[in-house]
Design an enzyme around this catalytic site. Structure first.
Site, PDB file in Angstrom:
ATOM      1  N   GLU A  37       0.830  -1.205   0.000  1.00 41.44           N
ATOM      2  CA  GLU A  37       0.000   0.000   0.000  1.00 41.44           C
ATOM      3  C   GLU A  37       0.868   1.259   0.000  1.00 41.44           C
ATOM      4  O   GLU A  37       1.288   1.723  -1.051  1.00 41.44           O
ATOM      5  CB  GLU A  37      -0.983  -0.042   1.173  1.00 41.44           C
ATOM      6  N   MET A  38       1.177   1.794   1.165  1.00 38.37           N
ATOM      7  CA  MET A  38       1.966   3.030   1.214  1.00 38.37           C
ATOM      8  C   MET A  38       3.435   2.787   1.552  1.00 38.37           C
ATOM      9  O   MET A  38       4.271   3.668   1.355  1.00 38.37           O
ATOM     10  CB  MET A  38       1.314   4.006   2.201  1.00 38.37           C
TER      11      MET A  38
END
Length: 377
Positions: A164-165
């Protein structure tokens, strides 16, 4: 409506200390209840009067409150909401500087990203469909498997997830501390703290902003006594929803988000809908009866959040309704019943609060540089 024979499947026991026997007994009870609801619905009486139907509905649901709900150990203030909004939209909270919370929970497209599974760091894809952020504050736990107790805990997850991040708490704090304006905003949001720029406060600020993302809908107006708020077809769909037993799992403010149930309570769907490799809540509890158990999906704004289910493979809401009826209730719905249920779900589409994209603090020479490096899992 024709009702299929129910098959016993396990249901999650809400208390983690419940033993296997208690869970299996509750599961059998739920299966019998839902099968009985479906059978009774097949012989249902004529349409109920709205007042009588409303009394029944109020036993199962609650309208969205008029004010932002109170959060545990997190006082919501205008300063904290503004800070949380900035953090929610700031892609610099990711390692690459590309992805923000809004990337997967886009407030302009229903609070999700309208993709089967989200695209993240290094253009990797996640394992599950992204839930909507709207009204998430009313869920008793976050994520499909309920592994986060609240929105603050949830906010910490994607930031650190490699697909994701892909960031770290230390790098997030270094980024925030490198921008004087962010430091000022943290001081205003958490007054009296010696060092307000912490990863916990980062998550609390995002939680405060997300708590404001509530969407009152025609169904709420109807619950509050406005007979004209829903169409005749929507009212008929609500009655079908109650009589068929849908509200056994989808109840409360969010019509879901507050219980755990096996996907395939009566009839297990195919592997394209229920992938064999994703065992749901079992990955949290490591308890056998939690295999393929998931948190009941909240239904508010569901017309805006296709594709459906944790696998994100069903794009049509009518199809999703039919799958849920057969897999969870053992019921074959008529085309009219599917139309009515789908119409009722449309009455859960609410008014989105006005959200202005924030102007974010400027970077400085001390701000960590973005990295697109993909680390091995």
């Amino acid at each position: 409506m024709q009702v299929k024979e129910a098959r016993d499947r396990p249901r999650e026991c809400r208390g983690e200390t419940c033993d296997l026997r208690t869970k299996e007994a509750r599961m059998k009870s739920l299966t019998a209840t839902l099968a009985g609801s479906a059978a009774a619905f097949a012989l249902a009486s004529p349409a109920m009067a709205q007042d009588e139907l409303r009394d029944w509905a109020l036993d199962m649901f609650s309208p969205v409150p008029a004010t932002v709900p109170a959060l545990e150990d997190n006082i919501v203030t205008p300063e904290k909401v503004d800070l949380g909004k900035a953090l929610f939209f700031d892609p610099r909270m990711s390692a690459s500087g590309v992805f923000s919370c809004n990337s997967c929970h886009n407030v302009g497209t229903g609070g999700d990203d309208n993709m089967p599974t989200s695209v993240g760091h290094g253009w990797q894809t996640g394992p599950r469909n992204s839930p909507t952020v709207f009204n998430a504050v009313f869920n008793e736990a976050q994520f499909w498997d309920g592994r986060a107790a609240d929105l603050a805990e949830q906010a910490k997850g994607p930031v650190q997830a490699g697909v994701e991040m892909a960031n770290t708490p230390d790098n997030v704090l270094a980024t925030l501390n490198s921008m004087p304006e962010y430091v000022e905003w943290f001081e205003a949001s958490f007054p009296g703290e010696d060092d307000p720029v912490t990863f916990d406060n980062f998550a609390k600020a995002i939680e405060a902003f997300e708590a404001t993302l509530i969407t009152p809908a025609p169904f709420d107006a109807w619950l509050n006594g406005n007979d004209a708020a829903m169409t005749e077809e929507q009212v008929a769909g609500l009655e079908t929803f109650l009589q068929a037993g849908c509200a056994s799992c989808h109840n409360g403010v969010n019509l879901g988000g507050n219980g755990y149930y096996p996907f395939g309570l009566v009839e297990k769907p195919g592997a394209e809908i229920l992938p064999e490799g994703d065992k749901g809540r079992y990955q949290v509890t490591e308890t056998a009866v939690d295999e393929y158990v998931f948190r009941a999906s909240p239904l508010r704004n569901i017309t805006e959040t296709a594709p459906y289910f944790h696998s994100g493979v069903v794009w049509d809401l009518r199809t999703a309704v039919d799958i849920m009826a057969s897999s969870q209730l053992g019921a074959d719905l008529s085309e009219q019943e599917i139309d009515e249920l789908t119409a009722f779900l449309g009455a859960l589409t609410g008014e989105v609060p006005e959200i202005t994209y924030p102007m974010l603090p400027a970077e400085t020479a001390e701000t960590p540089r973005p990295s697109s490096e993909v680390l091995p899992n």
